[in-house]
Design a protein around this motif. Structure first.
Motif, PDB file in Angstrom:
ATOM      1  N   VAL A  40       0.845  -1.196   0.000  1.00  0.00           N
ATOM      2  CA  VAL A  40       0.000   0.000   0.000  1.00  0.00           C
ATOM      3  C   VAL A  40       0.874   1.237   0.000  1.00  0.00           C
ATOM      4  O   VAL A  40       1.860   1.310   0.731  1.00  0.00           O
ATOM      5  CB  VAL A  40      -0.898   0.043   1.257  1.00  0.00           C
ATOM      6  N   ALA A  41       0.508   2.232  -0.804  1.00  0.00           N
ATOM      7  CA  ALA A  41       1.093   3.569  -0.721  1.00  0.00           C
ATOM      8  C   ALA A  41      -0.054   4.534  -0.468  1.00  0.00           C
ATOM      9  O   ALA A  41      -0.949   4.669  -1.312  1.00  0.00           O
ATOM     10  CB  ALA A  41       1.822   3.934  -2.011  1.00  0.00           C
ATOM     11  N   THR A  42      -0.072   5.173   0.693  1.00  0.00           N
ATOM     12  CA  THR A  42      -1.133   6.132   1.017  1.00  0.00           C
ATOM     13  C   THR A  42      -0.519   7.521   1.137  1.00  0.00           C
ATOM     14  O   THR A  42       0.435   7.730   1.886  1.00  0.00           O
ATOM     15  CB  THR A  42      -1.873   5.740   2.317  1.00  0.00           C
ATOM     16  N   GLN A  43      -1.052   8.483   0.382  1.00  0.00           N
ATOM     17  CA  GLN A  43      -0.419   9.798   0.266  1.00  0.00           C
ATOM     18  C   GLN A  43      -1.450  10.883   0.000  1.00  0.00           C
ATOM     19  O   GLN A  43      -2.645  10.599  -0.055  1.00  0.00           O
ATOM     20  CB  GLN A  43       0.632   9.765  -0.853  1.00  0.00           C
ATOM     21  N   SER A  44      -0.997  12.127  -0.172  1.00  0.00           N
ATOM     22  CA  SER A  44      -1.850  13.298  -0.370  1.00  0.00           C
ATOM     23  C   SER A  44      -2.805  13.452   0.817  1.00  0.00           C
ATOM     24  O   SER A  44      -3.907  12.907   0.808  1.00  0.00           O
ATOM     25  CB  SER A  44      -2.643  13.217  -1.674  1.00  0.00           C
ATOM     26  N   TYR A  45      -2.418  14.206   1.828  1.00  0.00           N
ATOM     27  CA  TYR A  45      -3.162  14.251   3.090  1.00  0.00           C
ATOM     28  C   TYR A  45      -3.412  12.818   3.544  1.00  0.00           C
ATOM     29  O   TYR A  45      -4.541  12.396   3.785  1.00  0.00           O
ATOM     30  CB  TYR A  45      -4.468  15.026   2.929  1.00  0.00           C
ATOM     31  N   ALA A  46      -2.318  12.076   3.621  1.00  0.00           N
ATOM     32  CA  ALA A  46      -2.379  10.622   3.787  1.00  0.00           C
ATOM     33  C   ALA A  46      -3.194  10.199   5.001  1.00  0.00           C
ATOM     34  O   ALA A  46      -3.019  10.713   6.107  1.00  0.00           O
ATOM     35  CB  ALA A  46      -0.967  10.059   3.906  1.00  0.00           C
ATOM     36  N   ASN A  47      -4.058   9.255   4.758  1.00  0.00           N
ATOM     37  CA  ASN A  47      -4.772   8.583   5.842  1.00  0.00           C
ATOM     38  C   ASN A  47      -3.978   7.321   6.137  1.00  0.00           C
ATOM     39  O   ASN A  47      -4.095   6.320   5.424  1.00  0.00           O
ATOM     40  CB  ASN A  47      -6.196   8.257   5.405  1.00  0.00           C
ATOM     41  N   THR A  48      -3.166   7.354   7.183  1.00  0.00           N
ATOM     42  CA  THR A  48      -2.288   6.218   7.460  1.00  0.00           C
ATOM     43  C   THR A  48      -3.059   4.981   7.918  1.00  0.00           C
ATOM     44  O   THR A  48      -2.507   3.878   7.919  1.00  0.00           O
ATOM     45  CB  THR A  48      -1.227   6.583   8.518  1.00  0.00           C
ATOM     46  N   ALA A  49      -4.320   5.146   8.274  1.00  0.00           N
ATOM     47  CA  ALA A  49      -5.148   3.984   8.608  1.00  0.00           C
ATOM     48  C   ALA A  49      -5.414   3.128   7.375  1.00  0.00           C
ATOM     49  O   ALA A  49      -5.713   1.934   7.494  1.00  0.00           O
ATOM     50  CB  ALA A  49      -6.469   4.432   9.229  1.00  0.00           C
ATOM     51  N   TYR A  50      -5.293   3.737   6.194  1.00  0.00           N
ATOM     52  CA  TYR A  50      -5.505   2.980   4.961  1.00  0.00           C
ATOM     53  C   TYR A  50      -4.538   1.799   4.853  1.00  0.00           C
ATOM     54  O   TYR A  50      -4.879   0.753   4.292  1.00  0.00           O
ATOM     55  CB  TYR A  50      -5.296   3.882   3.735  1.00  0.00           C
ATOM     56  N   GLY A  51      -3.302   1.977   5.330  1.00  0.00           N
ATOM     57  CA  GLY A  51      -2.319   0.899   5.221  1.00  0.00           C
ATOM     58  C   GLY A  51      -2.766  -0.364   5.913  1.00  0.00           C
ATOM     59  O   GLY A  51      -2.973  -1.407   5.266  1.00  0.00           O
ATOM     60  N   PRO A  52      -2.947  -0.342   7.243  1.00  0.00           N
ATOM     61  CA  PRO A  52      -3.404  -1.534   7.950  1.00  0.00           C
ATOM     62  C   PRO A  52      -4.770  -2.038   7.481  1.00  0.00           C
ATOM     63  O   PRO A  52      -4.995  -3.243   7.390  1.00  0.00           O
ATOM     64  CB  PRO A  52      -3.474  -1.072   9.408  1.00  0.00           C
ATOM     65  N   GLN A  53      -5.671  -1.105   7.171  1.00  0.00           N
ATOM     66  CA  GLN A  53      -7.006  -1.512   6.738  1.00  0.00           C
ATOM     67  C   GLN A  53      -6.953  -2.281   5.417  1.00  0.00           C
ATOM     68  O   GLN A  53      -7.574  -3.343   5.276  1.00  0.00           O
ATOM     69  CB  GLN A  53      -7.907  -0.284   6.584  1.00  0.00           C
ATOM     70  N   ALA A  54      -6.232  -1.756   4.454  1.00  0.00           N
ATOM     71  CA  ALA A  54      -6.155  -2.410   3.146  1.00  0.00           C
ATOM     72  C   ALA A  54      -5.453  -3.764   3.258  1.00  0.00           C
ATOM     73  O   ALA A  54      -5.879  -4.744   2.634  1.00  0.00           O
ATOM     74  CB  ALA A  54      -5.421  -1.513   2.154  1.00  0.00           C
ATOM     75  N   LEU A  55      -4.389  -3.830   4.057  1.00  0.00           N
ATOM     76  CA  LEU A  55      -3.684  -5.102   4.212  1.00  0.00           C
ATOM     77  C   LEU A  55      -4.572  -6.143   4.879  1.00  0.00           C
ATOM     78  O   LEU A  55      -4.556  -7.326   4.502  1.00  0.00           O
ATOM     79  CB  LEU A  55      -2.408  -4.898   5.024  1.00  0.00           C
ATOM     80  N   GLU A  56      -5.357  -5.730   5.853  1.00  0.00           N
ATOM     81  CA  GLU A  56      -6.269  -6.665   6.518  1.00  0.00           C
ATOM     82  C   GLU A  56      -7.324  -7.175   5.541  1.00  0.00           C
ATOM     83  O   GLU A  56      -7.635  -8.374   5.505  1.00  0.00           O
ATOM     84  CB  GLU A  56      -6.945  -5.980   7.702  1.00  0.00           C
ATOM     85  N   LEU A  57      -7.869  -6.286   4.729  1.00  0.00           N
ATOM     86  CA  LEU A  57      -8.874  -6.680   3.748  1.00  0.00           C
ATOM     87  C   LEU A  57      -8.289  -7.622   2.700  1.00  0.00           C
ATOM     88  O   LEU A  57      -8.915  -8.627   2.327  1.00  0.00           O
ATOM     89  CB  LEU A  57      -9.463  -5.442   3.072  1.00  0.00           C
ATOM     90  N   MET A  58      -7.089  -7.327   2.226  1.00  0.00           N
ATOM     91  CA  MET A  58      -6.462  -8.193   1.227  1.00  0.00           C
ATOM     92  C   MET A  58      -6.052  -9.525   1.837  1.00  0.00           C
ATOM     93  O   MET A  58      -6.060 -10.555   1.155  1.00  0.00           O
ATOM     94  CB  MET A  58      -5.290  -7.469   0.575  1.00  0.00           C
TER      95      MET A  58
END
Length: 280
Positions: A40-58
């Protein structure tokens, strides 16, 4: 404020991210990855919760596209976000919110997603995509070459400051205890991508396995050279009287310089270690 590329290596089963930004310590914010799951690459006013959330979903079996839809769905500020994903099978997804600062956008292709915002123009994303697709070698090498091509094509319109490279694979970490195969950061530097490439070269020297063709017997000219540089570096006081004395001196050097991954059986040496000795 950032451009990045996420990618997957089908043969080595590696997932990774390379990123650069006019932002301090971008490696602490943008990249997330887990072996066997994705990146995951989360950027532009990055929501760092996206990283763990996306990895958990995948990890639950969701594709990159499905995970992207789910992590952005409930975020009230999603139109300010930018994200790139690669799932366990190497399927890509990229998202650029409507309110990301120009130029902003992304490109996906076979086993990669490249994206950026506040770029000079779209050529940065295109250059990253084209370079990743046309470059051979390891995933880390391809990601770095793509990132460098993106910078040469224009990059962040505000300039450079930090860069990072994260690659994961099963038991790829030091000693095989975790999946953090390559985890390198340049937090503040006038040319962070150039510096990141230099550090990656050192990481490969210290931690990559020796190439069989580079392992040679310590005899003849090679022995003379090893003795010369061990003496110069103060590991030997004089020409060794026997092979055991030379072996002990070389072992001491290898362990002092953290070259355990390139340590050979008695009477042999990795020529890359010898080259490093010559340049000290």
């Amino acid at each position: 404020m950032t451009f990045s590329i996420v990618g997957f290596d089908t043969q080595e089963k590696e997932w990774g991210i390379a990123v650069q930004s006019k932002f301090l310590g971008v490696g602490a914010v943008v990249p997330f990855a887990k072996a066997g799951v994705g990146a995951v690459a989360t950027q532009s006013y990055a929501n760092t919760a996206y990283g763990p959330q996306a990895l958990e979903l995948m990890a639950q079996g969701k594709s990159a596209k499905e995970a992207m839809e789910l992590i952005t769905k409930e975020d009230p500020d999603k139109e300010m976000r930018q994200v790139g994903l690669i799932d366990a099978e190497g399927n890509p997804a990229t998202f650029t919110g409507t309110y990301c600062y120009d130029w902003a956008g992304g490109v996906t292709g076979k086993h990669f997603a490249a994206q950026g915002n506040i770029l000079v123009d779209e050529n940065t994303a295109k250059a990253m995509a084209e370079t990743f697709e046309s470059t051979e070698g390891s995933l880390a090498h391809r990601l770095l070459q793509a990132l460098n091509a993106g910078q040469k094509a224009g990059g962040d319109s505000r300039g450079q400051q930090s860069a990072a490279l994260l690659v994961v694979k099963e038991k790829g970490g030091y000693g095989g205890y975790n999946d953090r195969y390559i985890d390198l950061r340049v937090d503040d530097h006038p040319e962070p991508i150039t510096e990141l490439i230099r550090i990656y070269g050192l990481q490969q020297l210290y931690f990559a396995k020796s190439k069989p063709e580079n392992v040679v017997a310590i005899e003849g000219d090679v022995k003379d050279t090893v003795v010369q540089y061990l003496k110069r570096l103060d590991y030997l006081k004089a020409d060794p009287s026997d092979g055991e004395e030379l072996h002990k001196a070389l072992t001491s050097y290898i362990h002092t310089e953290n070259f355990e991954e390139r340590e050979q059986e008695k009477g042999k040496i990795d020529l890359e270690v010898l080259d490093f000795m010559k340049n000290q």
